[in-house]
Motif scaffolding. Structure first.
Motif, PDB file in Angstrom:
ATOM      1  N   LYS A  27       0.668  -1.121  -0.198  1.00  0.00           N
ATOM      2  CA  LYS A  27       0.020  -0.133  -0.056  1.00  0.00           C
ATOM      3  C   LYS A  27       0.725   1.390   0.117  1.00  0.00           C
ATOM      4  O   LYS A  27       0.564   2.401  -0.624  1.00  0.00           O
ATOM      5  N   GLY A  28       2.035   1.189   0.675  1.00  0.00           N
ATOM      6  CA  GLY A  28       2.721   2.551   0.751  1.00  0.00           C
ATOM      7  C   GLY A  28       2.561   3.508   1.678  1.00  0.00           C
ATOM      8  O   GLY A  28       3.264   4.317   1.839  1.00  0.00           O
ATOM      9  N   HIS A  29       1.241   3.367   2.425  1.00  0.00           N
ATOM     10  CA  HIS A  29       1.110   3.949   3.442  1.00  0.00           C
ATOM     11  C   HIS A  29       0.279   3.345   4.493  1.00  0.00           C
ATOM     12  O   HIS A  29      -0.178   2.368   4.264  1.00  0.00           O
ATOM     13  N   THR A  30       0.233   3.739   5.759  1.00  0.00           N
ATOM     14  CA  THR A  30      -0.327   2.828   6.747  1.00  0.00           C
ATOM     15  C   THR A  30      -1.009   3.692   8.119  1.00  0.00           C
ATOM     16  O   THR A  30      -0.500   4.649   8.226  1.00  0.00           O
ATOM     17  N   PHE A  31      -1.907   3.138   8.357  1.00  0.00           N
ATOM     18  CA  PHE A  31      -2.736   3.672   9.556  1.00  0.00           C
ATOM     19  C   PHE A  31      -2.970   2.548  10.546  1.00  0.00           C
ATOM     20  O   PHE A  31      -3.627   2.541  11.485  1.00  0.00           O
ATOM     21  N   LEU A  32      -1.703   1.576  10.365  1.00  0.00           N
ATOM     22  CA  LEU A  32      -1.726   0.696  11.441  1.00  0.00           C
ATOM     23  C   LEU A  32      -0.189   0.954  12.496  1.00  0.00           C
ATOM     24  O   LEU A  32       0.470   1.344  11.743  1.00  0.00           O
ATOM     25  N   PHE A  33      -0.436   0.665  13.873  1.00  0.00           N
ATOM     26  CA  PHE A  33       0.757   0.656  14.508  1.00  0.00           C
ATOM     27  C   PHE A  33       0.893  -0.768  15.156  1.00  0.00           C
ATOM     28  O   PHE A  33       0.188  -0.935  16.001  1.00  0.00           O
ATOM     29  N   THR A  34       2.099  -1.121  15.068  1.00  0.00           N
ATOM     30  CA  THR A  34       2.436  -2.590  15.440  1.00  0.00           C
ATOM     31  C   THR A  34       2.956  -2.380  16.983  1.00  0.00           C
ATOM     32  O   THR A  34       3.960  -1.757  17.392  1.00  0.00           O
ATOM     33  N   LEU A  35       1.924  -2.679  17.930  1.00  0.00           N
ATOM     34  CA  LEU A  35       2.135  -2.606  19.216  1.00  0.00           C
ATOM     35  C   LEU A  35       3.284  -3.611  19.906  1.00  0.00           C
ATOM     36  O   LEU A  35       4.233  -3.096  20.350  1.00  0.00           O
ATOM     37  N   ASN A  36       3.081  -4.935  19.402  1.00  0.00           N
ATOM     38  CA  ASN A  36       4.016  -5.973  19.883  1.00  0.00           C
ATOM     39  C   ASN A  36       3.713  -7.176  18.967  1.00  0.00           C
ATOM     40  O   ASN A  36       2.956  -7.027  18.083  1.00  0.00           O
ATOM     41  N   ASP A  37       4.305  -7.997  19.618  1.00  0.00           N
ATOM     42  CA  ASP A  37       4.050  -9.474  18.489  1.00  0.00           C
ATOM     43  C   ASP A  37       2.622  -9.941  18.206  1.00  0.00           C
ATOM     44  O   ASP A  37       2.514 -10.644  17.244  1.00  0.00           O
ATOM     45  N   ASP A  38       1.828  -9.457  19.173  1.00  0.00           N
ATOM     46  CA  ASP A  38       0.186 -10.059  18.760  1.00  0.00           C
ATOM     47  C   ASP A  38      -0.732  -8.985  18.338  1.00  0.00           C
ATOM     48  O   ASP A  38      -1.682  -9.278  18.042  1.00  0.00           O
ATOM     49  N   TRP A  39      -0.477  -7.808  18.666  1.00  0.00           N
ATOM     50  CA  TRP A  39      -1.355  -6.715  18.742  1.00  0.00           C
ATOM     51  C   TRP A  39      -0.933  -5.509  17.990  1.00  0.00           C
ATOM     52  O   TRP A  39       0.136  -4.857  17.785  1.00  0.00           O
ATOM     53  N   ILE A  40      -1.836  -5.053  17.273  1.00  0.00           N
ATOM     54  CA  ILE A  40      -1.907  -3.920  16.443  1.00  0.00           C
ATOM     55  C   ILE A  40      -3.184  -2.918  16.686  1.00  0.00           C
ATOM     56  O   ILE A  40      -4.097  -3.052  16.787  1.00  0.00           O
ATOM     57  N   ILE A  41      -2.464  -1.557  16.454  1.00  0.00           N
ATOM     58  CA  ILE A  41      -3.678  -0.603  16.824  1.00  0.00           C
ATOM     59  C   ILE A  41      -4.156  -0.170  15.396  1.00  0.00           C
ATOM     60  O   ILE A  41      -3.216   0.382  14.565  1.00  0.00           O
ATOM     61  N   ASP A  42      -5.340  -0.231  15.076  1.00  0.00           N
ATOM     62  CA  ASP A  42      -5.744   0.056  13.816  1.00  0.00           C
ATOM     63  C   ASP A  42      -6.367   1.339  13.766  1.00  0.00           C
ATOM     64  O   ASP A  42      -7.660   1.451  14.141  1.00  0.00           O
ATOM     65  N   ALA A  43      -5.899   2.311  13.080  1.00  0.00           N
ATOM     66  CA  ALA A  43      -6.216   3.738  13.281  1.00  0.00           C
ATOM     67  C   ALA A  43      -7.235   3.826  12.126  1.00  0.00           C
ATOM     68  O   ALA A  43      -7.894   4.995  11.988  1.00  0.00           O
ATOM     69  N   ASN A  44      -7.434   2.881  11.111  1.00  0.00           N
ATOM     70  CA  ASN A  44      -8.630   3.117  10.163  1.00  0.00           C
ATOM     71  C   ASN A  44      -9.944   2.973  11.059  1.00  0.00           C
ATOM     72  O   ASN A  44     -10.907   3.560  10.341  1.00  0.00           O
ATOM     73  N   GLN A  45     -10.057   2.324  12.239  1.00  0.00           N
ATOM     74  CA  GLN A  45     -10.951   2.303  13.006  1.00  0.00           C
ATOM     75  C   GLN A  45     -10.915   3.248  14.055  1.00  0.00           C
ATOM     76  O   GLN A  45     -10.364   2.430  14.988  1.00  0.00           O
TER      77      GLN A  45
END
Ligand SMILES: [Zn+2]
Length: 136
Positions: A27-45
């Motif tokens: 995609k080349g851009h992201t609204f996701l932030f990887t917190l750790n090995d299991d969890w991601i913050i989805d800023a799209n939502q």
């Protein structure tokens, strides 16, 4: 310096769910932030303004992880300043993006950096973890 600017918020999703929902790699851009090995913050939502902060190779801010040692799903990310920031100056931080696949010319083109900093590496991609460990 070290001033808390904003928390990076959004819906907490699993890494597997993020893979299912998004094709971030191409995609080349992201609204996701990887917190750790299991969890991601989805800023799209439900994300806040933090998702609009751009990448820079010479950033004036840095994301800092506040770990919850008992429950990693409760980890939080705050964007902190690295130095004094002038009125009207754009905020940015180093996205530190890495993927566990070979960095092809196409991938480097997708994640090209136009931050304009004198030390700009020309890409938002960082060496993969195992490559980084192999560096002297
Ligand atoms: Zn750059």
């Amino acid at each position: 310096m070290g001033t808390e600017v904003i928390e990076y918020t959004g819906k907490l999703i699993t890494v597997a769910k993020a893979d299912e929902l998004y094709d971030e790699v191409y995609k080349g851009h992201t609204f996701l932030f990887t917190l750790n090995d299991d969890w991601i913050i989805d800023a799209n939502q439900g994300g806040n303004a933090a998702k609009w902060i751009n990448h820079s190779c010479e950033p004036n801010c840095i994301p800092v992880l506040y770990e919850d040692e008992h429950d990693r799903s409760q980890d939080q990310v705050f964007i902190l300043t690295l130095r004094d920031i002038k009125m009207g100056e754009e905020l940015n931080y180093d996205y530190g993006i890495s993927f566990d696949i070979p960095y092809t010319a196409r991938l480097k083109e997708i994640w090209v950096c136009h931050c304009g900093a004198p030390s700009c590496t020309g890409t938002m991609l960082k060496p993969m973890d195992h490559e980084r460990r192999m560096e002297p």
